[in-house]
Design an enzyme around this catalytic site. Structure first.
Site, PDB file in Angstrom:
ATOM      1  N   HIS A   1      -0.972   4.720  54.365  1.00 34.11           N
ATOM      2  CA  HIS A   1      -0.409   5.781  54.360  1.00 34.11           C
ATOM      3  C   HIS A   1       0.797   6.912  53.408  1.00 34.11           C
ATOM      4  O   HIS A   1       1.199   5.898  52.249  1.00 34.11           O
ATOM      5  CB  HIS A   1      -0.002   6.145  55.882  1.00 34.11           C
ATOM      6  CG  HIS A   1       1.580   5.329  55.913  1.00 34.11           C
ATOM      7  ND1 HIS A   1       3.090   6.100  55.157  1.00 34.11           N
ATOM      8  CD2 HIS A   1       1.673   4.369  55.907  1.00 34.11           C
ATOM      9  CE1 HIS A   1       3.745   5.061  54.964  1.00 34.11           C
ATOM     10  NE2 HIS A   1       3.930   3.926  55.673  1.00 34.11           N
TER      11      HIS A   1
ATOM     12  N   GLU B   1       2.739  -1.778  61.107  1.00 37.01           N
ATOM     13  CA  GLU B   1       3.655  -2.512  60.137  1.00 37.01           C
ATOM     14  C   GLU B   1       4.423  -3.340  60.394  1.00 37.01           C
ATOM     15  O   GLU B   1       4.317  -3.640  61.995  1.00 37.01           O
ATOM     16  CB  GLU B   1       4.802  -1.568  58.996  1.00 37.01           C
ATOM     17  CG  GLU B   1       5.530  -1.753  58.443  1.00 37.01           C
ATOM     18  CD  GLU B   1       4.653  -2.132  57.071  1.00 37.01           C
ATOM     19  OE1 GLU B   1       4.078  -3.409  57.511  1.00 37.01           O
ATOM     20  OE2 GLU B   1       5.104  -1.910  56.278  1.00 37.01           O
TER      21      GLU B   1
END
Length: 201
Positions: free
Chosen positions: A9, A79
């Protein structure tokens, strides 16, 4: 056999300040949005059997701004759970625990390297059948994608520590002579071509 395109990202305020970010659901910064849009021309001509993203807003927004059509979110792409170290920098953690490494020690109240490896293995098990239909794009986060790269080539999760991954970069996993290999790693989008400039004499 298709390939797996990994997309980290774009920038957030915490990634810019190197603060560990897992479950905190941050937006992209204006620079992060710009980075994500710069991926668009690189991806415009590519066709994917599926596009999977982490459920976090920073990953979904990156996919959308890059022009990708998301098929599904997958919790396995989230994550690394940093537990008590969420929001802290490595330098701050080293002030208390000088020898600490996320790659070998994991995080108190969060995930161990093996736990992260197990869920990225589950992600690979989901993606593998899709590769018969073409390439798959996955949009996620630095540490989890680094573990994914390591697991693809049969290395332990800790080997992800050797694979630096910057924001809004592209990496490619594929095959050579029937073996899983890393074809490309940590490649930024090329800068936009300048238009309207004239030569000076």
């Amino acid at each position: 056999m298709g390939q797996i395109l990994l997309i980290r990202h774009g920038e957030t305020t915490w990634s810019a300040s190197r603060r560990h970010t897992s479950y905190t659901d941050l937006e992209l910064t204006p620079d992060g949005e710009r980075q994500a849009r710069m991926l668009g021309p690189v991806l415009a001509d590519q066709r994917f059997a599926a596009v999977l993203t982490s459920p976090r807003k920073r990953a979904l927004c990156t996919a959308q701004l890059a022009g990708l059509t998301v098929a599904d979110t997958d919790d396995n792409l989230a994550e690394w759970n940093y537990g008590e170290y969420e929001g802290r920098t490595t330098a701050e953690i080293h002030d208390e625990h000088p020898s600490w490494s996320v790659w070998t020690d994991g995080c108190p109240g969060g995930e161990s390297p093996n736990e992260v490896g197990e869920r990225l293995d589950r992600l690979l098990a989901r993606v593998q059948p899709l590769l018969d239909r073409g390439s798959v794009a996955v949009v996620g986060h630095a540490h989890s994608l680094r573990v994914l790269g390591a697991r693809w080539i049969g290395l332990p999760p800790s080997a992800g520590g050797l694979l630096r991954l910057d924001t809004a970069t592209l990496s490619l996993l594929g095959h050579e002579h029937g073996r899983r290999v890393i074809l490309r790693w940590n490649q930024p989008a090329p800068p936009p071509a300048e238009t309207g400039s004239t030569a000076r004499h």
